[in-house]
Design a protein around this motif. Sequence first.
Motif, PDB file in Angstrom:
ATOM      1  N   ILE A 193       0.845  -1.194   0.000  1.00  0.00           N
ATOM      2  CA  ILE A 193       0.000   0.000   0.000  1.00  0.00           C
ATOM      3  C   ILE A 193       0.883   1.249   0.000  1.00  0.00           C
ATOM      4  O   ILE A 193       1.752   1.407   0.856  1.00  0.00           O
ATOM      5  CB  ILE A 193      -0.926   0.031   1.240  1.00  0.00           C
ATOM      6  N   ASP A 194       0.650   2.126  -0.961  1.00  0.00           N
ATOM      7  CA  ASP A 194       1.315   3.424  -1.024  1.00  0.00           C
ATOM      8  C   ASP A 194       0.234   4.501  -1.024  1.00  0.00           C
ATOM      9  O   ASP A 194      -0.604   4.541  -1.936  1.00  0.00           O
ATOM     10  CB  ASP A 194       2.127   3.572  -2.320  1.00  0.00           C
ATOM     11  N   LEU A 195       0.256   5.368  -0.016  1.00  0.00           N
ATOM     12  CA  LEU A 195      -0.687   6.490  -0.006  1.00  0.00           C
ATOM     13  C   LEU A 195      -0.228   7.540   0.993  1.00  0.00           C
ATOM     14  O   LEU A 195       0.607   7.289   1.860  1.00  0.00           O
ATOM     15  CB  LEU A 195      -2.113   6.028   0.300  1.00  0.00           C
ATOM     16  N   GLU A 196      -0.782   8.733   0.835  1.00  0.00           N
ATOM     17  CA  GLU A 196      -0.495   9.841   1.741  1.00  0.00           C
ATOM     18  C   GLU A 196      -1.798  10.509   2.148  1.00  0.00           C
ATOM     19  O   GLU A 196      -2.723  10.632   1.340  1.00  0.00           O
ATOM     20  CB  GLU A 196       0.413  10.884   1.069  1.00  0.00           C
ATOM     21  N   VAL A 197      -1.840  10.924   3.413  1.00  0.00           N
ATOM     22  CA  VAL A 197      -2.980  11.664   3.948  1.00  0.00           C
ATOM     23  C   VAL A 197      -2.443  12.992   4.471  1.00  0.00           C
ATOM     24  O   VAL A 197      -1.591  13.016   5.366  1.00  0.00           O
ATOM     25  CB  VAL A 197      -3.677  10.897   5.088  1.00  0.00           C
ATOM     26  N   ALA A 198      -2.912  14.086   3.896  1.00  0.00           N
ATOM     27  CA  ALA A 198      -2.432  15.407   4.300  1.00  0.00           C
ATOM     28  C   ALA A 198      -3.016  15.807   5.653  1.00  0.00           C
ATOM     29  O   ALA A 198      -4.060  15.290   6.074  1.00  0.00           O
ATOM     30  CB  ALA A 198      -2.814  16.444   3.250  1.00  0.00           C
ATOM     31  N   GLN A 199      -2.349  16.713   6.324  1.00  0.00           N
ATOM     32  CA  GLN A 199      -2.866  17.238   7.579  1.00  0.00           C
ATOM     33  C   GLN A 199      -4.168  17.979   7.306  1.00  0.00           C
ATOM     34  O   GLN A 199      -4.277  18.745   6.363  1.00  0.00           O
ATOM     35  CB  GLN A 199      -1.835  18.160   8.225  1.00  0.00           C
ATOM     36  N   GLY A 200      -5.177  17.700   8.121  1.00  0.00           N
ATOM     37  CA  GLY A 200      -6.486  18.331   7.964  1.00  0.00           C
ATOM     38  C   GLY A 200      -7.374  17.682   6.917  1.00  0.00           C
ATOM     39  O   GLY A 200      -8.474  18.159   6.639  1.00  0.00           O
ATOM     40  N   GLU A 201      -6.926  16.573   6.342  1.00  0.00           N
ATOM     41  CA  GLU A 201      -7.674  15.915   5.268  1.00  0.00           C
ATOM     42  C   GLU A 201      -8.651  14.879   5.828  1.00  0.00           C
ATOM     43  O   GLU A 201      -8.387  14.234   6.842  1.00  0.00           O
ATOM     44  CB  GLU A 201      -6.683  15.223   4.326  1.00  0.00           C
ATOM     45  N   MET A 214      -9.900  18.441  11.832  1.00  0.00           N
ATOM     46  CA  MET A 214      -9.292  17.196  12.290  1.00  0.00           C
ATOM     47  C   MET A 214      -8.908  16.322  11.096  1.00  0.00           C
ATOM     48  O   MET A 214      -9.679  16.163  10.155  1.00  0.00           O
ATOM     49  CB  MET A 214     -10.276  16.430  13.183  1.00  0.00           C
ATOM     50  N   THR A 215      -7.697  15.763  11.131  1.00  0.00           N
ATOM     51  CA  THR A 215      -7.298  14.785  10.118  1.00  0.00           C
ATOM     52  C   THR A 215      -8.004  13.471  10.421  1.00  0.00           C
ATOM     53  O   THR A 215      -7.917  12.954  11.535  1.00  0.00           O
ATOM     54  CB  THR A 215      -5.774  14.566  10.135  1.00  0.00           C
ATOM     55  N   MET A 216      -8.714  12.925   9.437  1.00  0.00           N
ATOM     56  CA  MET A 216      -9.530  11.742   9.656  1.00  0.00           C
ATOM     57  C   MET A 216      -9.310  10.733   8.538  1.00  0.00           C
ATOM     58  O   MET A 216      -9.278  11.089   7.365  1.00  0.00           O
ATOM     59  CB  MET A 216     -11.021  12.123   9.706  1.00  0.00           C
TER      60      MET A 216
END
Length: 258
Positions: free
Chosen positions: A28-36, A205-207
């Motif tokens: 798994i390759d993914l990114e979650v931005a702050q506040g996303e 909130m990052t969720m």
Amino acid sequence: MSSETAHPMVKAEGVHKSFGHVEVLKGIDLEVAQGEVFCLVGPSGSGKSTFLRCINHLEQINAGRLYVDGELVGYRQKGDKLYELKDSEVALKRRDIGMVFQRFNLFPHMTAIENVMEAPVQVKGESRAVARARAERLLDQVGLADKGGNYPSQLSGGQQQRVAIARALAMEPKLMLFDEPTSALDPELVGDVLDVMRELAESGMTMIVVTHEMGFAREVGDSLVFMDGGVVVEAGHPRDVLTNPQHDRTKAFLSKVL
């Protein structure tokens, strides 16, 4: 969304996870931005919940790297080698990550307000007065200001899940993980829980949300990933993926759930 200079809140690089001979996550390759607000959808058994549990090291990954707020999850790196953190070190980092499960997992012998107070008092060593004041504020935030003295058995499923959200928020996390938080609820109780999550998203909130609620994903989500068979099949803005899926497997799945 945060500026491009900030590091992502969550970053997965080639994450693999197996249970025995069964490979559940296959890179798994993914990114979650702050506040996303990042939504994970897909059929049962696709690896969504396992991935969520890896983020706070409830499950150990077998290969790859997972970072939360720029720090490795569960390990420290020296040179080219990874060293697993002690349980106490893992617990310390886990304090920054709130998790809400399908089942509410409230302590049945404690009232709603005691459930919300428990972790800050026991884990952070907060005074009961400080913890109680925050718990009262959080119960009000989730629409249960009048239910603080009730035990879980005296609350509906939706109310219990909202207490569980308040309990996770009591540790003042920087990241919230939701594992199908409405799947165990009667249909008429789902809306109240989604409303609380919507307000939480609006607060910044990052969720990361594993969900079958496509309407919520479309309205509230910033990104949507469709997983199947332990891989990311398709990713993009929720409206784009839901209205114009590019992959045949995504189309087949959405035809059954939309």
